[in-house]
Design an enzyme around this catalytic site. Sequence first.
Site, PDB file in Angstrom:
ATOM      1  N   GLY A  22      44.180  23.960   4.217  1.00 40.53           N
ATOM      2  CA  GLY A  22      45.524  23.409   4.238  1.00 40.53           C
ATOM      3  C   GLY A  22      45.515  21.908   4.021  1.00 40.53           C
ATOM      4  O   GLY A  22      44.455  21.283   3.909  1.00 40.53           O
ATOM      5  N   ASP A  48      39.834  35.798   9.814  1.00 42.71           N
ATOM      6  CA  ASP A  48      41.168  36.386   9.743  1.00 42.71           C
ATOM      7  C   ASP A  48      41.914  36.060  11.032  1.00 42.71           C
ATOM      8  O   ASP A  48      41.655  36.657  12.087  1.00 42.71           O
ATOM      9  CB  ASP A  48      41.052  37.902   9.549  1.00 42.71           C
ATOM     10  CG  ASP A  48      42.416  38.586   9.470  1.00 42.71           C
ATOM     11  OD1 ASP A  48      43.454  37.881   9.508  1.00 42.71           O
ATOM     12  OD2 ASP A  48      42.438  39.826   9.391  1.00 42.71           O
ATOM     13  N   ALA A  72      47.937  27.571  10.197  1.00 43.20           N
ATOM     14  CA  ALA A  72      49.244  28.093  10.582  1.00 43.20           C
ATOM     15  C   ALA A  72      49.789  28.993   9.485  1.00 43.20           C
ATOM     16  O   ALA A  72      49.404  28.874   8.317  1.00 43.20           O
ATOM     17  CB  ALA A  72      50.231  26.949  10.845  1.00 43.20           C
ATOM     18  N   ASP A 115      58.430  20.209  14.105  1.00 38.23           N
ATOM     19  CA  ASP A 115      59.806  19.902  14.502  1.00 38.23           C
ATOM     20  C   ASP A 115      60.672  21.155  14.590  1.00 38.23           C
ATOM     21  O   ASP A 115      61.741  21.130  15.199  1.00 38.23           O
ATOM     22  CB  ASP A 115      60.424  18.928  13.496  1.00 38.23           C
ATOM     23  CG  ASP A 115      60.374  19.464  12.072  1.00 38.23           C
ATOM     24  OD1 ASP A 115      59.248  19.669  11.558  1.00 38.23           O
ATOM     25  OD2 ASP A 115      61.439  19.689  11.461  1.00 38.23           O
ATOM     26  N   TYR A 141      59.553  31.220  12.089  1.00 36.05           N
ATOM     27  CA  TYR A 141      58.469  30.239  12.072  1.00 36.05           C
ATOM     28  C   TYR A 141      58.543  29.349  13.304  1.00 36.05           C
ATOM     29  O   TYR A 141      57.538  29.130  13.995  1.00 36.05           O
ATOM     30  CB  TYR A 141      58.551  29.399  10.794  1.00 36.05           C
ATOM     31  CG  TYR A 141      57.652  28.193  10.781  1.00 36.05           C
ATOM     32  CD1 TYR A 141      56.269  28.327  10.690  1.00 36.05           C
ATOM     33  CD2 TYR A 141      58.182  26.901  10.873  1.00 36.05           C
ATOM     34  CE1 TYR A 141      55.438  27.210  10.681  1.00 36.05           C
ATOM     35  CE2 TYR A 141      57.349  25.784  10.871  1.00 36.05           C
ATOM     36  CZ  TYR A 141      55.986  25.948  10.779  1.00 36.05           C
ATOM     37  OH  TYR A 141      55.168  24.846  10.780  1.00 36.05           O
ATOM     38  N   LYS A 145      55.737  29.121  16.357  1.00 33.03           N
ATOM     39  CA  LYS A 145      55.042  27.880  16.681  1.00 33.03           C
ATOM     40  C   LYS A 145      55.314  27.463  18.133  1.00 33.03           C
ATOM     41  O   LYS A 145      54.421  26.940  18.813  1.00 33.03           O
ATOM     42  CB  LYS A 145      55.455  26.770  15.719  1.00 33.03           C
ATOM     43  CG  LYS A 145      54.961  26.962  14.294  1.00 33.03           C
ATOM     44  CD  LYS A 145      53.443  26.903  14.193  1.00 33.03           C
ATOM     45  CE  LYS A 145      52.918  25.490  14.355  1.00 33.03           C
ATOM     46  NZ  LYS A 145      51.433  25.429  14.173  1.00 33.03           N
ATOM     47  N   TRP A 181      57.622  17.361   7.979  1.00 33.55           N
ATOM     48  CA  TRP A 181      57.644  17.043   6.550  1.00 33.55           C
ATOM     49  C   TRP A 181      56.273  16.561   6.052  1.00 33.55           C
ATOM     50  O   TRP A 181      56.150  15.476   5.478  1.00 33.55           O
ATOM     51  CB  TRP A 181      58.716  16.001   6.279  1.00 33.55           C
ATOM     52  CG  TRP A 181      60.102  16.413   6.634  1.00 33.55           C
ATOM     53  CD1 TRP A 181      60.488  17.469   7.418  1.00 33.55           C
ATOM     54  CD2 TRP A 181      61.323  15.782   6.225  1.00 33.55           C
ATOM     55  NE1 TRP A 181      61.850  17.529   7.530  1.00 33.55           N
ATOM     56  CE2 TRP A 181      62.395  16.503   6.802  1.00 33.55           C
ATOM     57  CE3 TRP A 181      61.616  14.678   5.442  1.00 33.55           C
ATOM     58  CZ2 TRP A 181      63.728  16.158   6.613  1.00 33.55           C
ATOM     59  CZ3 TRP A 181      62.950  14.324   5.251  1.00 33.55           C
ATOM     60  CH2 TRP A 181      63.991  15.064   5.823  1.00 33.55           C
TER      61      TRP A 181
END
Length: 330
Positions: A22, A48, A72, A115, A141, A145, A181
């Site tokens: 990522g 996994d 994530a 956020d 999502y 989280k 962001w």
Amino acid sequence: MSFSSFELLDQSKPILVFGRDGQVGKALQVCLKDLQVPVVFLGRSDCDLSNASVIRDMLNRYQPQVIINAAAYTAVDKAETEQELAFAINAKATAVMAHYIANVAQGIFVHYSTDYVFADTKKTAYLEEDITGPVEKLSTYGQSKLAGEQAIEEAFNLAQDSGHTSYKDKFSRYFILRTSWVYGDGGNFIRTMLRLAGERDQLKVVADQIGVPSSAQWLAEVGIQLAGSRVESGIYHAVPDGETSWHGLAVFAIETAAQAGEGVEVKSENILAIPATDYPLPAKRPYNSRLNNQKLKRALSEMAFTGSYPHWQEQVEAYVKEYVTASLKS
């Protein structure tokens, strides 16, 4: 930036990083490449994260003293139809990691959050102690989280209450870094806008959602710096100074690219501001993604963190110029 404090760790136990591929994971690879402590990076092909037994096997195999979880499920809209998978990766996998490291002497857990755990209950920047949710107003999502954050706190509280030996040492800690962001080495909003700016003479961009663009490279540095510090466990809002809208970010990035020599078709006046209701998406997005960063600033001031605290514009400007330079060379 020096991470020499990690040299105090048991060097027979590696730092284990989840989310190798990522944007933050790639930045962590850059930051940790010269560290004098062994580091293991795991990507999807290695582990996994939807399978708890596979995660446990990896933890037992490497026996880390430090875990950095930059992995994530981030397909925000797709999560609305893949709820089980989103929760498996964002909540259950996180819980497995947290339960493991909470019971390791001087264990350290760094976890990146979002956020999206807030649902527009304030019009100003959220503090770490502000109430999250309400859950029913969050996207899948965001819910997943948030469940991951709660799992971390629960795991460390259980270990502490059990009187485990790791908690005889006050430096067994966790850091939940909420950010917003994110952009770095990979697909992101800024790169999408720059691509579209070279293809179209008009763009429409949402202007009534406000947040803080955050550099993946900076987030990696902050996470590592906190992990090697003596500051207290907890949630930290990790965003640069300032705020903007998606429209403001698009205009700034495109104007920066134009000044740097990138071929840009669209003019600033033709980047049109629209409300989010004109661009409906399956998942709910927060209108207010502002995160108060004062707690993080105080923590960084207590350690050998070099450099002034950044503003989002200076980081985006540097990112765009570097990206444009690489594009022109290719």
